[in-house]
Design a protein around this motif. Structure first.
Motif, PDB file in Angstrom:
ATOM      1  N   GLY A 304      38.496  44.921  60.264  1.00  0.00           N
ATOM      2  CA  GLY A 304      37.536  44.159  59.471  1.00  0.00           C
ATOM      3  C   GLY A 304      36.861  43.069  60.273  1.00  0.00           C
ATOM      4  N   ASN A 326      29.961  46.904  55.526  1.00  0.00           N
ATOM      5  CA  ASN A 326      30.792  46.254  54.515  1.00  0.00           C
ATOM      6  C   ASN A 326      31.821  47.216  53.911  1.00  0.00           C
ATOM      7  OD1 ASN A 326      29.622  43.695  54.711  1.00  0.00           O
ATOM      8  ND2 ASN A 326      27.936  44.265  53.350  1.00  0.00           N
ATOM      9  N   ASP A 330      39.698  45.413  55.635  1.00  0.00           N
ATOM     10  CA  ASP A 330      40.565  44.488  56.372  1.00  0.00           C
ATOM     11  C   ASP A 330      41.907  45.181  56.580  1.00  0.00           C
ATOM     12  OD1 ASP A 330      39.084  42.001  56.824  1.00  0.00           O
ATOM     13  OD2 ASP A 330      38.929  41.975  54.633  1.00  0.00           O
ATOM     14  N   VAL A 668      47.547  40.510  52.432  1.00  0.00           N
ATOM     15  CA  VAL A 668      46.291  41.198  52.762  1.00  0.00           C
ATOM     16  C   VAL A 668      46.495  42.712  52.710  1.00  0.00           C
ATOM     17  CG1 VAL A 668      44.564  41.582  54.573  1.00  0.00           C
ATOM     18  CG2 VAL A 668      45.421  39.270  54.136  1.00  0.00           C
ATOM     19  N   SER A 673      41.912  39.601  49.920  1.00  0.00           N
ATOM     20  CA  SER A 673      40.980  39.282  50.998  1.00  0.00           C
ATOM     21  C   SER A 673      41.651  38.329  51.970  1.00  0.00           C
ATOM     22  CB  SER A 673      39.716  38.633  50.437  1.00  0.00           C
ATOM     23  OG  SER A 673      38.948  38.055  51.479  1.00  0.00           O
ATOM     24  N   SER A 676      40.782  34.737  51.115  1.00  0.00           N
ATOM     25  CA  SER A 676      40.990  34.222  49.766  1.00  0.00           C
ATOM     26  C   SER A 676      42.132  33.214  49.755  1.00  0.00           C
ATOM     27  CB  SER A 676      41.316  35.364  48.800  1.00  0.00           C
ATOM     28  OG  SER A 676      42.585  35.916  49.091  1.00  0.00           O
ATOM     29  N   ALA A 756      36.847  31.904  56.980  1.00  0.00           N
ATOM     30  CA  ALA A 756      36.325  33.264  57.144  1.00  0.00           C
ATOM     31  C   ALA A 756      36.261  33.665  58.608  1.00  0.00           C
ATOM     32  CB  ALA A 756      34.936  33.374  56.508  1.00  0.00           C
TER      33      ALA A 756
END
Length: 926
Positions: A304, A326, A330, A668, A673, A676, A756
């Motif tokens: 990812g 996209n 991940d 994860v 995410s 997150s 991020a």
């Protein structure tokens, strides 16, 4: 000299002047001549293994035609030991637990080697990394490199200087030259100094004065019966042989020389357990698998992270796959690894030469020089799997010894030869074929293409089945042209990697050394109202790994010096029924504060009943590696616990405990995410407070025991219970660093944007030397004590007609353990037992011995792997026949004769049956 029962002459009986070093042995006709420079009266001591010793007072200056008879020893508990108190004493009245194997026990063992038979002793734990590399331990915290245990061969510490733990019997004496083995479970630091923490093993070789003549043996065996996938499909031959010759001249000068060899196809490591299973998610297989005995797959990446890599975006757009950027999950993906069997040298071998020169300076002093040399090929499991190929280790010792003192100096020199890291070899072969950036880039682009080919809508993830198919296609494409084992390309790459020193390749370049001087004096001739001994030692480690293990690169020489001294006193009171003894020792290592180690014990003897109580303390200095290692072990950089290394790599900046990172990765993997708060909130920042500065570890131990002879000395009972409390428990802990800050609970959009960028980098270790993001270091557990306790119970029955039945039960349990994140390496079965049954003289020439061992399943944790070790049950047996006409014994036997396949440590090889036949010749065989 004759046998009191059969009246046959006895060859090789040892005759010694009591209180002196002078003596001789009987010749092939059972006769002896002894000249003594002392006026009568004097006492001669006659002894021989298997017979009760006899003392005879000599009152005439000239005596001839002396006839002495020795009776075969049938009573139990008559052994004399030295290791428990560093002075001779009855094994029944030892202040601590002790076990002993004598010449007959060594000769009659059903195991394929005497060293493996140590596993049958009460309180012993043995683990194995290789067919010729066994590690002995006691009372918990076992490991494949046991730095908590000391092994001495003729007083020499057998540890390899760079490893700091005993190397089994790789340079020790062959069974032809072993006189006895003494084993003490529990702390012995008060007498033996640093690292005699869990126990001590003493291997005593034969004196060339007392054991003369020619002896030899050859053993032919086979292993690898019923091999599974990845192992040999047919039985493999094993060879072992040894020869010994000793000769004395005028009871003044003597020498001995031993040579031995062994060769076998080693046990294979075939465990395909996935150590990274938490990253699998909902997929039917794990694209990021890191299997135990597969190397190269330690290199992994979160694909990812490639969504925002410029070249990937440009190539995807050019291929018409830009809409699928996209769709990249991940997901942690690892490179395709190589099975261990293609990387490790399984051609186990061991060549040894041992020699000694002895000169009796006077009736009271003996000077000797000893050399022990060992070389060969083996496999060792440490933080990685190491192929010890054509290694060498040699020891030289000079010693002056009397009946009440010794002075010795010795050195240990190691040479790593062609030894290499198997894990790193697999990683570097992959990198030599295709670098990581190219491989992961190709994988990711082909993954996107596979989603498109299945009709997955751009920007969506697809079903689990579609993702699994895409991963399969992507791996196949990225691996196109990969070097395959057996091809010239692979073999050339393997040779090149194994031919270059770390970090460019996987080859060690270690020639570390250890120097030791020590002495001891017993005041028994000066003081008669108590027993008093003193001793001291000085040791220097000279680390010479040339940057392949330690940071000892040119211009940064590393040496470590330490010294210690002890005093011990003992006295018998209550009409000689109670012996009280105490000792205290002080040791100092140049990098740490000094340590005091007291011990006090009492043994109460009432007829054949012996009760003992002791309070012991011990400590272990951090090992050479714990202090100074600086090595990329693929999954992390392993660094010493001294402040210099933490500062060098700045390990606490933007760092998080690896335990919390593993929770983050699992979250994860379960679908969260990586940016997150649900996932990042699990991250725990690492700080110096979590990793206390390295210091020595201490143990306080209370032991109670009982040993007795019952039923007219036909039954021997031995019981011991111990309770240990560990302070400053030495362990390992790890961190993973991000390239910038991470906010576990982001307070605003800016912090979320920073997360991020930085948080996803924690999903995988960076394995490139010099760019690592994961650091594992040695530290101490200081939040409370670690406690353990255990017991051992043994019974031996001396049955009619020479039969012997013995058994023991061992219990070990960790009461409290280090907190989460620290390595919990107790690594010991809670319950373990042994039963042996034998008779060395069913008839005059026929004997047998069988042994059964069992241990319960237990958890194994190490820096290499963590997992469960199943219960083990195996059975050894041997049948021996004496061929008197050629002075030989033929033995037919097997180790693990039922071929119950097992492993003794998680990450170790799978062990099966060994069947063998041997013949041993001894010129002095009675």
């Amino acid at each position: 000299m004759t046998d009191a029962d059969t009246k046959e002459t006895l060859v090789g009986v040892n005759i010694l002047v009591k209180g002196k070093v002078i003596g001789t042995i009987t010749d092939l006709s059972g006769k002896f001549t002894l000249n003594v420079a002392q006026d009568p009266p004097l006492t001669l001591v006659f002894s021989m293994v298997g017979y009760s010793p006899q003392e005879l007072e000599i009152t005439n200056a000239n005596l001839s035609n002396l006839e002495v008879q020795l009776a075969e020893q049938t009573m139990l508990g008559q052994e004399v030991v030295i290791s428990a108190s560093r002075v001779e004493e009855s094994i029944l009245q030892s202040p601590v637990s002790i076990e002993k194997m004598d010449i007959l026990a060594i000769r009659d063992t059903p195991a394929d080697t005497y060293y493996k038979a140590i596993a049958n002793l009460k309180g012993v734990d043995v683990t194995s990394s290789s067919i010729n590399f066994q590690i002995v331990n006691a009372r918990g915290f076992n490991s494949t490199g046991n730095t908590r245990f000391v092994q001495l061969t003729d007083g020499m510490d057998t540890q390899a200087p760079a490893l700091n733990f005993p190397i089994g019997n790789l340079n020790g004496p062959s069974e032809l030259d072993v006189e006895s083995v003494e084993f003490i479970p529990g702390s012995a630091s008060a007498l033996y100094g640093p690292n005699a923490f869990n126990g001590i093993l003493l291997v005593n070789s034969k004196s060339p004065f007392e054991y003369q003549g020619l002896s030899a043996f050859y053993k032919q065996g086979f292993n690898h019966f019923g091999g599974t996938a990845g192992e040999p499909t047919s039985p493999q031959p094993m060879y072992e042989g040894s020869i010994r010759y000793a000769k004395a001249f005028n009871n003044k000068f003597a020498f001995k020389i031993n040579a031995s060899f062994m060769q076998a196809e080693d046990w294979y490591g075939t465990d395909q357990t996935d150590l990274a299973f938490s990253s699998q998610g909902d997929l039917p297989f794990n694209p990021g698998a890191n299997r135990v005995h597969v190397f190269g797959d330690e290199v992994a990446n979160n694909i990812g992270l490639l969504r925002n890599v410029g070249p990937i975006r440009e190539t995807a757009t050019a291929l018409g796959l830009g809409g699928y950027l996209n769709s990249i999950p991940d997901q942690i993906v690892s490179r395709t690894g190589y099975d261990e069997r293609f990387l490790v040298d399984y051609g186990a071998k061991n060549y040894k030469v041992n020699g000694a020169l002895h000169y009796r300076v006077s009736d009271r002093s003996e000077l000797s020089y000893t050399m022990n040399y060992g070389a060969g090929t083996s496999v060792y499991t440490g933080a990685q799997r190491y192929s010890l190929r054509n290694f060498e280790i040699i020891q030289h010792k000079l010693e002056l010894r009397g009946s009440n003192y010794f002075l010795r100096g010795y050195t240990t020199i190691e040479n790593s030869g062609e030894s290499f890291i198997a894990d790193l070899t697999g990683v570097n072969i992959n990198s030599m074929w295709k670098n990581n950036a190219s491989w992961f880039g190709e994988y990711t682009l082909n993954y996107m293409g596979a989603l498109a080919g299945q009709g997955v809508a751009p920007g969506t993830m697809g079903t689990s089945q579609q993702q699994a198919a895409a991963h399969t296609i992507a791996r196949g494409a990225a691996d196109t042209g990969r070097y395959l084992p057996g091809t010239p390309e692979y073999e050339n790459a393997s040779r090149e990697v194994r031919g270059q020193f770390i970090p460019q390749g996987s080859l060690f370049n270690d020639k570390s050394r250890m120097y030791m001087a020590e002495g001891q004096y017993d005041f028994r001739e000066e003081i008669d109202f108590l027993d008093l001994q003193v001793g001291a030692q000085y040791r220097v480690y000279d680390l010479q790994s040339n940057g392949t293990i330690f940071a000892d690169v040119e211009g940064n020489d590393i040496t470590i010096s330490e010294y210690g001294a002890f005093v011990q006193a003992g006295k018998r009171v209550l009409n000689e029924k109670l012996k009280i003894s105490g000792s205290i020792r002080y040791d100092k290592n140049e990098n740490f504060d000094g340590q005091f180690s007291p011990r006090i014990s009492g043994v109460l003897t009432e007829k054949n009943h012996n009760f003992r109580l002791s309070y012991q303390t011990g400590f272990r200095m951090p090992t050479t590696q714990a202090q100074h290692i600086d090595l990329n072990v693929v999954s992390a950089r392993l660094i010493g616990g001294l402040p210099f290394y933490r500062e060098k790599y700045d390990i606490f900046t933007n760092a998080f405990t690896l335990a919390s990172v593993e929770q983050y990765v699992a979250k994860v993997g379960a679908g969260a995410s990586p940016v997150s708060p649900e996932a990042t909130s699990l991250l725990q920042p690492a700080s110096a407070e979590d990793f206390p500065e390295l210091r020595p570890e201490q143990v306080r131990s209370i032991e109670i025991g009982y040993k007795s002879l019952l039923n007219n000395n036909k039954i021997l009972i031995d019981f011991a219970y111990y309770y240990n409390v560990y302070n400053d428990f030495i362990t390992q802990n790890a961190v993973r660093k991000a390239p910038g800050p991470i906010f576990p609970m982001p307070a605003n959009g800016d912090q979320l944007a920073i997360n991020a960028v930085n948080a996803p980098t924690l999903l995988t270790p960076i394995t490139t030397p010099g760019s690592e993001n994961t650091f594992q270091t040695y530290t101490n557990f200081t939040d409370g004590n670690v406690k353990a306790h255990g017991a051992a119970f043994g019974l031996t029955f001396n049955l009619p007609k020479n039969y012997t039945l013995s058994g023991n039960y061992n219990f070990n349990k960790l009461i409290t353990s280090p907190s989460e994140g620290f390595l919990n390496d107790f690594n010991t079965p809670e319950h373990k037992g042994n039963v042996t049954f034998g008779n060395r003289k069913i008839t005059k020439n026929l004997g047998f011995n069988v042994a059964w061992r069992y241990q319960t399943a237990f958890r194994w944790e190490s820096s290499f792997a963590r997992g469960d070790v199943p219960a083990v049950s195996n059975f050894d047996a041997q049948l021996s026949y004496k061929v008197s006409s050629i002075k030989s014994i033929v033995k037919l036997g097997g180790s693990n004769v039922l071929n119950n396949r097992y492993f003794l440590n998680f990450g170790g090889p799978t062990i099966g049956a060994i069947y063998y036949i041997s013949i041993t010749f001894d010129e002095l065989l009675n």
